[in-house]
Write an enzyme that holds these catalytic residues in place. Structure first.
Site, PDB file in Angstrom:
ATOM      1  N   TYR A 197     -14.575   1.348  10.038  1.00  0.00           N
ATOM      2  CA  TYR A 197     -13.152   1.709  10.115  1.00  0.00           C
ATOM      3  C   TYR A 197     -12.812   2.213  11.517  1.00  0.00           C
ATOM      4  O   TYR A 197     -11.911   1.690  12.181  1.00  0.00           O
ATOM      5  CB  TYR A 197     -12.854   2.778   9.070  1.00  0.00           C
ATOM      6  CG  TYR A 197     -11.398   3.184   8.987  1.00  0.00           C
ATOM      7  CD1 TYR A 197     -10.454   2.346   8.416  1.00  0.00           C
ATOM      8  CD2 TYR A 197     -10.971   4.423   9.463  1.00  0.00           C
ATOM      9  CE1 TYR A 197      -9.115   2.721   8.318  1.00  0.00           C
ATOM     10  CE2 TYR A 197      -9.639   4.810   9.371  1.00  0.00           C
ATOM     11  CZ  TYR A 197      -8.712   3.960   8.797  1.00  0.00           C
ATOM     12  OH  TYR A 197      -7.394   4.338   8.703  1.00  0.00           O
ATOM     13  N   GLY A 239       0.834  -1.212   0.000  1.00  0.00           N
ATOM     14  CA  GLY A 239       0.000   0.000   0.000  1.00  0.00           C
ATOM     15  C   GLY A 239       0.865   1.257   0.000  1.00  0.00           C
ATOM     16  O   GLY A 239       2.093   1.191  -0.146  1.00  0.00           O
ATOM     17  N   GLY A 249      -1.389 -12.803  17.692  1.00  0.00           N
ATOM     18  CA  GLY A 249      -1.148 -14.228  17.970  1.00  0.00           C
ATOM     19  C   GLY A 249       0.233 -14.634  17.469  1.00  0.00           C
ATOM     20  O   GLY A 249       0.975 -15.338  18.151  1.00  0.00           O
TER      21      GLY A 249
END
Ligand SMILES: NC(=O)c1ccc[n+]([C@@H]2O[C@H](COP(=O)([O-])OP(=O)(O)OC[C@H]3O[C@@H](n4cnc5c(N)ncnc54)[C@H](O)[C@@H]3O)[C@@H](O)[C@H]2O)c1
Length: 314
Positions: free
Chosen positions: A147, A14, A104
């Site tokens: 968002y 991005g 995690g």
């Protein structure tokens, strides 16, 4: 000499992620760039594809991931309203399940993890400028909530992993950032105005143009993220990263039109729902803890960004 580390950047193809990959590689690290290419593009990272220390992984952060790294920057998430409202359920999943999966992974590896949070956690703020101890004014059920609330929940998860699992976390609240490699059609104000000005189309200004924003150039922002990642383990944030220079949207439109030398005229449209009227970070904490503040003036940042879009559209 710096210690060479293996770094995972989610959302690495991005706008911000690709600049971060550039900087980490230039500093001598190994980079795994993860992206599902929802808003990111190969064009942003194609110059890195041949580099031996760069690896590209097509993966969606809403699914678990097993890789061996020393640090994780979690940037994966569409960031502009057009993109994050396209599939709001997926947006929330990306923030929340993405955070759970990356936390995690960090827990399994016992590695440091940084979350790209946002000034949107402050919503339409009732205090100005915003400090990190302000809890925000957010609509939980509006079109922007996928968002805003997704990012708020991700922050909650980061701090619960910190308290419950003693994870080494860093949370950056990023304010409006602009620069080369922004998506040309994402409706964000800087890219929108530049593209419209370059095409000689009317500049669409929502509301009366008196609403203000602060704009941080991408190089400064990436510098802030890297400093935060390298900060003392006692410092978790959240920390605001953004520019204090406040401009009206109208001033921005007029500056861009003048810099492009465009014949475009300004056209006024009605303000979208829940659009914040004013937003500016208090960056006292970043100054004190990270020795960070933006350095690139608006006009030089705009000039690089205009050059990028000129070539892209050319
Ligand atoms: N640019 C800003 O002004 C700004 C401001 C505040 C916060 N942020 C945050 O910074 C991060 C990067 O923003 P950006 O401006 O570079 O946006 P961007 O849309 O250019 O980059 C986001 C990247 O994440 C990828 N992505 C989206 N969903 C994914 C998923 N489920 N799995 C894997 N990859 C996925 C996209 O394909 C894209 O490459 C985002 O988390 C955003 O919320 C950005």
């Amino acid at each position: 000499m710096i210690e060479r580390r293996s770094v995972l950047v989610t959302g690495g193809a991005g706008f911000l992620g690709s600049h971060l990959c550039d900087r980490l590689l230039a500093a001598g690290h190994d980079v795994i760039c993860l992206d599902n290419f929802f808003t990111g593009t190969k064009r942003n990272i194609e110059h890195l594809l041949g580099q031996p220390r760069f690896e590209l992984l097509r993966h969606d952060v809403t699914f678990p991931l097993y890789v061996e790294v020393d640090e994780i920057y979690n940037l994966a998430c569409p960031a502009s309203p057009i993109h994050y409202q396209h599939d709001p359920v997926q947006t929330t999943k990306t923030s929340v399940h993405g955070a759970i999966n990356m936390l995690g992974l960090a827990k399994r590896l016992r590695c440091r993890i940084l979350q790209a949070s946002t000034s949107e956690v402050y919503g339409d703020p009732s205090v100005h400028p915003q400090r990190e101890d302000y809890w925000g004014n957010v609509n939980p059920i509006g079109p922007r909530s996928c968002y805003d609330e997704g990012k708020r929940c991700a922050e909650t998860l980061f701090f619960d992993y910190f308290r419950q699992h003693r994870l080494d976390i860093k949370v950056a609240r990023i304010f409006n950032t602009y620069g080369p490699r922004m998506h040309p059609n994402d409706g964000r104000v800087v890219s929108n105005f530049i593209v419209q000005a370059l095409r000689g189309e009317p500049i669409t200004l929502y509301g009366d143009g008196k609403q203000t924003r602060s704009f941080c150039y991408v190089d400064d922002l990436i510098d802030g993220l890297i400093r935060l990642m390298g900060s003392d383990s006692g410092f978790t944030g959240p920390v605001n990263l953004g520019s204090e220079g406040e401009f009206t949207i109208r001033h921005l439109a007029e500056t861009i039109v003048a810099m492009v030398g465009s014949p475009s005229r300004i056209e006024f449209r009605s303000l979208p729902q829940d659009d914040p009227k004013q937003r500016r970070p208090d960056i006292g904490l970043a100054r004190e803890q990270l020795g960070w503040q933006p350095r690139v003036p608006l006009e030089s940042g705009l000039s690089n960004t205009i050059a990028y879009f000129r070539e892209l559209l050319g």
